[in-house]
Scaffold this motif. Structure first.
Motif, short mmCIF file in Angstrom:
data_model
loop_
_atom_site.label_atom_id
_atom_site.label_comp_id
_atom_site.label_asym_id
_atom_site.label_seq_id
_atom_site.Cartn_x
_atom_site.Cartn_y
_atom_site.Cartn_z
N THR A 86 0.85 -1.20 0.00
CA THR A 86 0.00 0.00 0.00
C THR A 86 0.88 1.25 0.00
N SER A 87 0.24 2.38 -0.05
CA SER A 87 0.94 3.67 0.01
C SER A 87 0.27 4.54 1.05
N VAL A 88 1.05 5.37 1.69
CA VAL A 88 0.55 6.27 2.73
C VAL A 88 1.00 7.69 2.42
N LEU A 89 0.25 8.64 2.94
CA LEU A 89 0.57 10.05 2.78
C LEU A 89 1.29 10.57 4.02
N VAL A 90 2.35 11.29 3.79
CA VAL A 90 3.17 11.82 4.89
C VAL A 90 3.33 13.33 4.69
N MET A 91 3.07 14.07 5.76
CA MET A 91 3.24 15.52 5.70
C MET A 91 4.69 15.88 6.03
N LYS A 92 5.25 16.80 5.27
CA LYS A 92 6.63 17.20 5.46
C LYS A 92 6.73 18.72 5.47
N SER A 93 7.78 19.24 6.08
CA SER A 93 8.03 20.68 6.15
C SER A 93 9.53 20.91 6.01
N ALA A 94 9.87 22.05 5.44
CA ALA A 94 11.28 22.41 5.29
C ALA A 94 11.39 23.92 5.14
N LEU A 95 12.46 24.46 5.71
CA LEU A 95 12.75 25.88 5.56
C LEU A 95 13.35 26.14 4.19
N LEU A 96 12.68 26.97 3.41
CA LEU A 96 13.17 27.26 2.06
C LEU A 96 14.19 28.38 2.04
N ALA A 97 13.98 29.38 2.87
CA ALA A 97 14.88 30.53 2.82
C ALA A 97 14.79 31.32 4.12
N PHE A 98 15.88 31.98 4.42
CA PHE A 98 15.96 32.93 5.54
C PHE A 98 16.70 34.14 4.99
N LYS A 99 15.95 34.97 4.27
CA LYS A 99 16.54 36.02 3.45
C LYS A 99 16.62 37.34 4.20
N ARG A 100 17.75 38.01 4.04
CA ARG A 100 17.94 39.34 4.60
C ARG A 100 17.14 40.35 3.77
N ILE A 101 16.36 41.17 4.47
CA ILE A 101 15.56 42.20 3.83
C ILE A 101 16.23 43.54 4.10
N LYS A 102 16.74 44.15 3.07
CA LYS A 102 17.41 45.43 3.23
C LYS A 102 16.40 46.56 3.08
N GLY A 103 16.53 47.56 3.94
CA GLY A 103 15.59 48.66 3.90
C GLY A 103 14.32 48.30 4.67
N HIS A 104 13.27 49.05 4.44
CA HIS A 104 11.99 48.80 5.11
C HIS A 104 11.35 47.54 4.54
N HIS A 105 10.84 46.70 5.46
CA HIS A 105 10.20 45.47 4.99
C HIS A 105 8.73 45.74 4.64
N GLN A 106 8.53 46.46 3.55
CA GLN A 106 7.19 46.73 3.04
C GLN A 106 6.69 45.55 2.23
N GLY A 107 5.39 45.55 1.97
CA GLY A 107 4.78 44.43 1.26
C GLY A 107 5.35 44.21 -0.12
N GLU A 108 5.64 45.31 -0.84
CA GLU A 108 6.20 45.18 -2.19
C GLU A 108 7.56 44.47 -2.15
N THR A 109 8.39 44.85 -1.19
CA THR A 109 9.72 44.24 -1.08
C THR A 109 9.62 42.78 -0.69
#
Length: 262
Positions: A86-109
């Motif tokens: 048979t087959s089972v479903l497994v939930m997984k999680s992983a950190l994709l990025a931890f990016k430095r935000i330069k300047g104001h962290h506005q929605g556009e940025t």
């Protein structure tokens, strides 16, 4: 690591060691970078095999030096072999990025950074829902992401409304608001009845008899605990005591006999 004296010490402790055996000061950095790149390739392959769309959580974190970082975590489901074919479903999680935000962290940025991360992972066509806090910049971030997605996939039906607000963050904000309101209230406006002895009802809602001192009273005066609450019984007992004192009722019984001297 590159100090000559340190190399001499290593050579002294290990006579069979050569200069090229001693790692350079950037060796550890290169090893970490190589391990990251290998893991990143494996993660991209695994994400492509996800069952359904991929959901994300995103949040901005500020360091003590006021440096902003955007953390992006992916959550997906994979199908793996189970017992007996048979087959089972497994939930997984992983950190994709931890990016430095330069300047104001506005929605556009934030939206531009988010788009670049998802594009580099090659999962733009499998975007599901986002979980963020209730900040207005997060809504603008997804609006910016939708704008970029429509340029790549004009027929994509993903909307910026596919957002789930973090329940823990909402509860925390509500709790802080209540604490601020209580702290701003003058003490004389806070009426908390800490003495429950004066309640006229018990825990089950039944009415109880309360005397002037605020205590549950008995049907009779507390100062007359030794008295009989039924006076008729006291009168009968007094009559019995009077009869016990009659001469004929003394030990020996009957009326007193004549004096022997008579």
């Amino acid at each position: 690591m590159d100090v000559p004296e340190f190399h001499d010490l290593m050579m002294l402790m290990r006579p069979d060691m050569k200069q090229e055996d001693i790692p350079h000061r950037t060796k550890m950095t290169s090893l970490v970078q190589a391990a990251f790149e290998e893991h990143y390739k494996e993660l991209k392959v695994e994400l492509k095999g996800a069952v359904g769309n991929i959901s994300f959580t995103a949040d901005v974190w500020d360091s003590g030096k006021r440096q902003a970082f955007l953390a992006i975590t992916a959550h997906w489901v994979v199908q793996v072999p189970g017992p007996e074919g048979t087959s089972v479903l497994v939930m997984k999680s992983a950190l994709l990025a931890f990016k430095r935000i330069k300047g104001h962290h506005q929605g556009e940025t934030l939206g531009q950074v988010l788009f670049e991360v998802l594009k580099h992972m090659d999962i733009l066509a499998h975007i599901g829902k986002f979980t963020t806090d209730g900040g207005s910049n997060n809504k603008m971030m997804l609006t910016k992401l939708k704008k970029e997605l429509l340029e790549c996939y004009p027929n994509m039906d993903w909307t910026a409304e596919d957002i789930v607000f973090c329940l823990s963050h909402i509860v925390n904000r509500c709790s802080l608001k209540v604490i601020d309101l209580i702290a701003a209230t003058p003490p004389d406006h806070i009426n908390i009845d800490e003495d429950n002895d004066n309640d006229e009802y018990d825990d089950e809602g039944e009415e109880v008899n309360v005397d002037n001192e605020g205590k549950e009273g008995n049907e009779y005066d507390n100062n007359k605990d030794d008295e009989n609450p039924f006076p008729a019984d006291d009168d009968a007992a007094d009559n019995d005591n009077d009869n016990d004192n009659e001469p004929g009722d003394e030990p020996g019984g009957g009326a007193p006999g004549p004096d022997p001297d008579d």
